[in-house]
Motif scaffolding. Structure first.
Motif, mmCIF file in Angstrom:
data_model
loop_
_atom_site.group_PDB
_atom_site.id
_atom_site.type_symbol
_atom_site.label_atom_id
_atom_site.label_comp_id
_atom_site.label_asym_id
_atom_site.label_seq_id
_atom_site.Cartn_x
_atom_site.Cartn_y
_atom_site.Cartn_z
ATOM 1 N N VAL B 43 0.853 -1.187 0.000
ATOM 2 C CA VAL B 43 0.000 0.000 0.000
ATOM 3 C C VAL B 43 0.887 1.235 0.000
ATOM 4 C CG1 VAL B 43 -1.819 1.239 1.209
ATOM 5 C CG2 VAL B 43 -1.727 -1.256 1.318
ATOM 6 N N PHE B 44 0.684 2.094 -0.964
ATOM 7 C CA PHE B 44 1.417 3.363 -0.989
ATOM 8 C C PHE B 44 0.548 4.452 -0.393
ATOM 9 C CE2 PHE B 44 3.537 1.305 -4.694
ATOM 10 C CZ PHE B 44 4.832 1.371 -4.210
ATOM 11 N N ASP B 45 1.210 5.294 0.380
ATOM 12 C CA ASP B 45 0.540 6.478 0.907
ATOM 13 C C ASP B 45 0.805 7.618 -0.050
ATOM 14 O OD1 ASP B 45 -1.040 6.524 3.039
ATOM 15 O OD2 ASP B 45 0.545 6.738 4.540
ATOM 16 N N VAL B 46 -0.188 8.091 -0.687
ATOM 17 C CA VAL B 46 0.031 9.191 -1.615
ATOM 18 C C VAL B 46 -0.561 10.453 -1.022
ATOM 19 C CG1 VAL B 46 -0.273 10.010 -3.961
ATOM 20 C CG2 VAL B 46 -0.180 7.567 -3.497
ATOM 21 N N ARG B 47 0.254 11.506 -0.957
ATOM 22 C CA ARG B 47 -0.245 12.787 -0.455
ATOM 23 C C ARG B 47 -0.441 13.710 -1.634
ATOM 24 N NH1 ARG B 47 3.430 11.441 3.223
ATOM 25 N NH2 ARG B 47 2.663 10.956 5.301
ATOM 26 N N ARG B 61 -3.512 0.852 -3.284
ATOM 27 C CA ARG B 61 -3.177 -0.561 -3.087
ATOM 28 C C ARG B 61 -2.555 -1.079 -4.381
ATOM 29 N NH1 ARG B 61 -5.612 -1.751 1.595
ATOM 30 N NH2 ARG B 61 -4.951 -3.898 1.593
ATOM 31 N N ALA B 62 -1.245 -0.933 -4.468
ATOM 32 C CA ALA B 62 -0.554 -1.317 -5.701
ATOM 33 C C ALA B 62 -0.569 -2.831 -5.868
ATOM 34 C CB ALA B 62 0.875 -0.797 -5.690
ATOM 35 N N VAL B 63 -0.402 -3.534 -4.762
ATOM 36 C CA VAL B 63 -0.489 -4.994 -4.769
ATOM 37 C C VAL B 63 -1.456 -5.372 -3.665
ATOM 38 C CG1 VAL B 63 0.760 -7.121 -4.297
ATOM 39 C CG2 VAL B 63 1.794 -5.393 -5.751
ATOM 40 N N ASN B 82 -1.202 -1.193 -17.520
ATOM 41 C CA ASN B 82 -0.380 -0.185 -16.834
ATOM 42 C C ASN B 82 -0.903 0.057 -15.435
ATOM 43 O OD1 ASN B 82 -0.160 1.444 -19.952
ATOM 44 N ND2 ASN B 82 1.514 0.457 -18.892
ATOM 45 N N GLY B 83 0.024 0.126 -14.505
ATOM 46 C CA GLY B 83 -0.368 0.423 -13.129
ATOM 47 C C GLY B 83 -0.957 -0.763 -12.390
ATOM 48 N N ALA B 84 -0.817 -1.966 -12.962
ATOM 49 C CA ALA B 84 -1.433 -3.134 -12.339
ATOM 50 C C ALA B 84 -0.709 -3.552 -11.065
ATOM 51 C CB ALA B 84 -1.449 -4.289 -13.338
ATOM 52 N N GLY B 85 0.575 -3.246 -10.991
ATOM 53 C CA GLY B 85 1.329 -3.643 -9.809
ATOM 54 C C GLY B 85 2.481 -4.590 -10.127
ATOM 55 N N LYS B 86 2.812 -4.716 -11.384
ATOM 56 C CA LYS B 86 3.878 -5.646 -11.780
ATOM 57 C C LYS B 86 5.236 -5.197 -11.245
ATOM 58 C CE LYS B 86 3.063 -4.926 -16.148
ATOM 59 N NZ LYS B 86 1.945 -3.970 -16.042
ATOM 60 N N SER B 87 5.582 -3.966 -11.538
ATOM 61 C CA SER B 87 6.905 -3.498 -11.094
ATOM 62 C C SER B 87 6.994 -3.493 -9.580
ATOM 63 C CB SER B 87 7.174 -2.091 -11.628
ATOM 64 O OG SER B 87 7.169 -2.091 -13.023
ATOM 65 N N THR B 88 5.895 -3.161 -8.938
ATOM 66 C CA THR B 88 5.884 -3.164 -7.478
ATOM 67 C C THR B 88 6.172 -4.565 -6.955
ATOM 68 O OG1 THR B 88 4.261 -1.396 -7.557
ATOM 69 C CG2 THR B 88 4.520 -2.531 -5.470
ATOM 70 N N ASP B 204 11.988 -6.828 -15.787
ATOM 71 C CA ASP B 204 10.837 -5.936 -15.863
ATOM 72 C C ASP B 204 10.870 -5.222 -17.208
ATOM 73 O OD1 ASP B 204 8.650 -4.413 -15.353
ATOM 74 O OD2 ASP B 204 9.422 -3.445 -13.551
ATOM 75 N N GLU B 205 10.044 -5.685 -18.109
ATOM 76 C CA GLU B 205 9.969 -5.151 -19.470
ATOM 77 C C GLU B 205 11.331 -5.141 -20.170
ATOM 78 O OE1 GLU B 205 7.346 -1.922 -20.148
ATOM 79 O OE2 GLU B 205 6.573 -1.960 -18.109
ATOM 80 N N PRO B 206 11.888 -6.347 -20.372
ATOM 81 C CA PRO B 206 13.217 -6.410 -20.974
ATOM 82 C C PRO B 206 13.218 -6.135 -22.468
ATOM 83 C CG PRO B 206 12.369 -8.615 -20.658
ATOM 84 C CD PRO B 206 11.359 -7.692 -20.054
#
Ligand SMILES: Nc1ncnc2c1ncn2[C@@H]1O[C@H](COP(=O)(O)OP(=O)(O)OP(=O)(O)O)[C@@H](O)[C@H]1O
Ligand SMILES: [Mg+2]
Lengths: 266, 392
Positions: B43-47, B61-63, B82-88, B204-206
Motif C-alpha cells: 500500500v502506498f501512501d500518496v499525499r 493498493r498497488a499490490v 499499466n499500473g497493475a502492480g507488476k513493477s511493485t 521488468d519489461e526487458p
C-alpha cells in the motif's frame, strides 16, 4: 579483502569517469586560475591595508588563495558533485538498481567520490597551485613532511566533504526535489569553508563557531597545515572526528531512508 | 555447456536435471516453492496537494493480497495493464520494497530483511533503467560485477565469454555505455545481471523499445539460459509474444490482484473469447441468423459471425451451409491480445464495483464474500486459475 577490491574498483571507476571529460577539466583549471588571480589581487590590497589580518602574513594569505582554488573542485565547493547525481537517481527511481546490489550504498558512493577527488586533485588542483607559485610569492614549505601532512589533511577533508553531501543527497528520499537543499548546502559550504575569506579572519563568536563547524575541515584545515599555522596532529583529529560523526549520521539517515521510504517509478 | 555449467545454482548437486525434467520432478519443498508469495500487499501512501497547505492522504493498493508460487526452473510471464502492480511486485521480490502485509520468500529468504544475502542469488533487469556505468566502457561495468559478486575468476571469464557470444557484445565492450543504442544497452544489462550465476532472473519489461531482431535475440537467449542452467525466470512485459515464445506459464495481474494463473492458451477459456466464422455467400443477403453465433460485420456477400470459442464450429457450419448459398468459409482463432484486452476491461469494471463497495464502507468480510460470489458467477473455467492462486 574482496570488499576492498570492489571499492578500489569503484574508486578507479570514479577517477576514470571524470578523466574522460578533458574539455571540462581544462575549462575548470582555467576558471580556477582566473579566479585565483582576482582573489590574489584582492587579498594583496586587503593585506596591504591590514597586514597580519587573521594572523597570516601576505605570503601566507596568497598561499591560502591558491590552496583554495586548488581545493575548489577536490572538496566540491562550487559545482555539484555526486550528490546531484544521487538525488536524481532517487527522484527517478534509478536508485532501485543500487539498492538490490550486494554493496553498501554509502561505501559505494564514498569510494566513487574518493576516486573523483583524486582525479580533481591531480587534474584541477596541481595546475592552479603551480600557476600561483609562479606568479606570486607564496609561503610554501620546504619540508616534505609538511607536504605529506597537507595531503593527509586533504584526504580527511574529502571524506568530511563527502559525508556532508551524502546526508544532503539522502534528503531526496523525503523531499524528492532536492535542488533547494543542495543550494542551501552549497551556500553554507562556500561561506563556512572559508572559500571567500579565511575563517581566522572572521571576527568574534562567528569566527569561533565557523572554525568548529565541519566545513572548516575542507579548506581551512589543509591550508593551515601547509602554511604552518596549525598543528597537523590536532588538525587530523578534528577532521577525523567530524568524518566519523558525519559518516555515522549518514548511515542512520540511510537506514531510515531505505527502510521507510519508497522507490519511485515503474 | 552441459551439466557442469549449471554452476552455483544450489547445493542439491542435481541442478543439471532441471533442463531435462523441468520443475515437476522435484519433491523438495524449497524447489517447488522457490518463489513464494502469500497474501502479499503493498500500500502506498500518496499525499496530494488539494489547496494551500492542505493535503489529502490517499492509499494506493498497488499490490492487493497476491499469492502464488514459482518452482525452481520455471519461466513465468507476469502481465497486466499499466499500473497493475507488476513493477511493485518485482521490487518486493528484490527486497528494495518492503511489503505492507503478507509473507514473501525467495529461495527461503525474506528479501527485504536480507537484501544483500539475496542479491547474490538473484539477477535483475529493469528495462527502463541500467545497472551499467554510464560514462565508462561496458567492460568496466562487468569488471565491477566481478568484484561486487565475488565471482571466481574462471567462472567470470566463462560467463562473460558466453554472454558476449550469445548476446553479440564483442564489438561493444570498449564502447562507453552512454553511446550504446537502447537495444545494445539492454543486452549489456542482461549480461550484467547474469555474470554471477543467479538462480532466478527478474526482468521488468526487458524488450521495451527493442526492434524485432533484438527482441528475438533476447527471447532466444532467455530460453537457452533456462534450458542450460535451469535459471528461474520471471518476466513482465506488454508484448505477448515475449510470453508466447518464452513462458509456459502466465500470470495476469490487474489492480493489484491476480486474475489468472496458468498456461497462456488457457486464457482463451477464461476470457469468454470468441472465434470468428467468415462466410462468403453467393450474393448479398441480410445478416445470417444462426444462434449462438451473431453477425458482427457485413461487407457485400461476405459476413463475419462471432461464436463462443468453446463451441464446436462444425454444427454451425452445417446449419449455415444447409440454409444459405455458401461459397467459401474460414474460421479465425481468437487473437490472444484481444482476449487479454477484454479481460483487462472486465477487470476494470469489477474494480470500479469494489471501489464503490469500499467507499460505502462495507466491512472487509462483505467485500470478500462479494468477491467469492463474483468468482462463482463468472465462467466456471475461471475456477482452475483461481484455485491455483491459493497456496496450500
Ligand atoms: N512510489 C510510488 N508512490 C505511490 N504510488 C506508487 C508508487 N509506485 C507505484 N505506485 C502505484 O502503484 C500502482 C502499481 O504500479 P506499478 O509500477 O507496480 O505498475 P506496473 O504494473 O508496473 O505498470 P506498468 O505496466 O505501467 O509498468 C500504480 O497505481 C502506481 O500509481
Ligand atoms: Mg512497470
Amino acid at each position: 579483502m574482496g570488499t576492498g577490491r570492489l571499492y578500489a574498483a569503484v574508486a578507479a571507476g570514479g577517477f576514470r569517469r571524470y578523466a574522460t571529460y578533458r574539455v571540462a577539466t581544462a575549462a575548470g583549471v582555467f576558471t580556477n586560475t582566473v579566479f585565483g588571480f582576482i582573489l590574489a589581487y584582492t587579498y594583496i590590497a586587503l593585506w596591504a591595508e591590514k597586514p597580519h589580518l587573521g594572523g597570516y602574513d601576505q605570503a601566507q594569505a596568497l598561499t591560502y588563495v591558491w590552496v583554495g582554488q586548488a581545493m575548489f573542485a577536490v572538496m566540491v565547493l562550487g559545482s555539484n558533485g555526486f550528490e546531484a547525481e544521487l538525488m536524481e537517481r532517487i527522484r527517478t527511481g534509478d536508485i532501485a538498481v543500487d539498492l538490490y546490489r550486494p554493496a553498501d550504498l554509502q561505501a559505494w558512493w564514498l569510494a566513487a567520490d574518493t576516486g573523483r577527488a583524486l582525479f580533481h586533485l591531480l587534474g584541477r588542483g596541481v595546475a592552479p597551485m603551480v600557476c600561483g607559485a609562479l606568479f606570486f610569492e607564496l609561503a610554501l614549505p620546504t619540508d616534505p613532511l609538511t607536504w605529506i601532512a597537507c595531503l593527509v589533511a586533504i584526504a580527511l577533508g574529502t571524506v568530511v566533504s563527502f559525508a556532508i553531501r551524502y546526508i544532503v543527497a539522502l534528503w531526496a528520499f523525503w523531499l524528492l526535489d532536492g535542488a533547494g537543499a543542495m543550494q542551501l548546502t552549497w551556500l553554507t559550504g562556500v561561506f563556512f569553508s572559508g572559500m571567500l575569506l579565511p575563517l581566522n579572519v572572521f571576527p568574534g563568536a562567528l569566527g569561533e563557531i565557523a572554525r568548529l563547524l565541519p566545513w572548516s575541515a575542507l579548506l581551512q584545515a589543509p591550508a593551515d597545515v601547509l602554511v604552518g599555522e596549525a598543528d597537523p596532529l590536532g588538525t587530523f583529529a578534528f577532521q577525523a572526528t567530524w568524518a566519523v560523526v558525519l559518516l555515522a549520521a549518514g548511515r542512520l539517515v540511510q537506514s531510515a531512508a531505505t527502510r521507510r521510504v519508497v522507490v519511485q517509478g515503474g | 555447456m552441459g551439466l557442469n555449467s549449471t554452476g552455483t545454482t544450489g547445493s542439491t548437486g542435481s541442478t543439471g536435471d532441471i533442463s531435462n525434467t523441468g520443475y515437476s520432478g522435484y519433491s523438495d519443498g524449497m524447489d517447488r516453492h522457490f518463489i513464494e508469495l502469500d497474501r502479499v500487499e503493498k500500500v502506498f501512501d500518496v499525499r496530494k496537494k488539494t489547496g494551500f497547505l492542505r493535503r489529502e492522504r490517499r492509499e494506493v493498493r498497488a499490490v492487493d493480497s497476491i499469492s502464488f508460487t514459482v518452482a525452481r526452473g520455471e519461466m513465468v510471464g507476469y502481465i497486466g495493464p499499466n499500473g497493475a502492480g507488476k513493477s511493485t511486485t518485482i521490487k518486493m521480490l528484490t527486497g528494495i520494497l518492503t511489503p505492507s502485509g503478507g509473507r514473501l520468500r525467495v529461495a527461503g529468504i525474506d528479501p527485504s530483511r536480507e537484501r544483500t544475502r539475496l542479491a547474490h542469488r538473484i539477477g535483475v533487469v529493469f528495462g527502463q533503467r541500467t545497472t551499467l556505468w554510464w560514462d565508462l566502457p561496458l567492460i568496466d561495468s562487468y569488471r565491477l560485477m566481478h568484484r561486487m559478486y565475488r565471482i571466481p575468476d574462471a567462472r567470470y571469464r566463462e560467463n562473460l565469454d558466453r554472454c558476449v557470444e550469445l548476446l553479440e557484445l564483442a564489438d561493444l565492450l570498449d564502447v562507453p555505455v552512454r553511446q550504446l543504442s537502447l537495444g545494445q544497452r539492454m543486452r549489456g544489462d542482461i549480461a550484467a545481471a547474469l555474470l554471477h550465476d543467479p538462480e532466478v532472473l527478474y526482468l521488468d519489461e526487458p524488450t521495451i523499445g527493442l526492434d524485432v531482431i533484438s527482441k528475438a535475440k533476447v527471447r532466444e537467449f532467455l530460453r537457452d539460459l533456462n534450458a542450460e542452467r535451469g535459471t528461474t525466470v520471471l518476466l513482465t512485459t506488454h508484448d505477448l509474444q515475449d510470453i508466447e515464445q518464452v513462458c509456459r506459464r502466465v500470470m495476469v495481474i490487474d489492480h493489484g490482484r491476480l486474475v489468472y494463473d496458468g498456461p497462456l492458451a488457457g486464457l482463451h477459456e477464461v476470457g469468454d473469447s470468441e472465434r470468428t466464422l467468415v462466410v462468403d455467400l453467393e450474393r448479398e443477403l441480410p445478416p445470417i441468423e444462426a444462434a449462438p453465433a451473431r453477425v458482427v460485420k457485413v461487407e457485400g456477400p461476405r459476413q463475419w459471425l462471432a461464436f463462443p470459442a468453446s463451441e464446436s464450429a462444425a454444427p454451425l457450419v452445417a446449419r449455415i451451409a444447409a440454409e444459405y448459398p455458401l461459397v467459401d468459409l474460414s474460421v479465425r482463432e481468437p487473437d490472444i491480445e484481444a482476449v487479454i484486452a477484454t479481460m483487462y476491461a472486465e477487470q476494470a469494471q469489477y474494480a470500479k464495483q469494489t471501489e464503490f463497495a469500499k467507499q460505502t464502507e462495507f466491512a472487509k468480510q462483505t467485500e470478500y464474500a462479494e468477491q467469492a460470489e463474483y468468482a462463482e458467477q463468472a465462467d466456471p473455467a475461471r475456477r482452475p486459475g483461481e484455485a491455483e492462486e491459493t497456496v496450500p
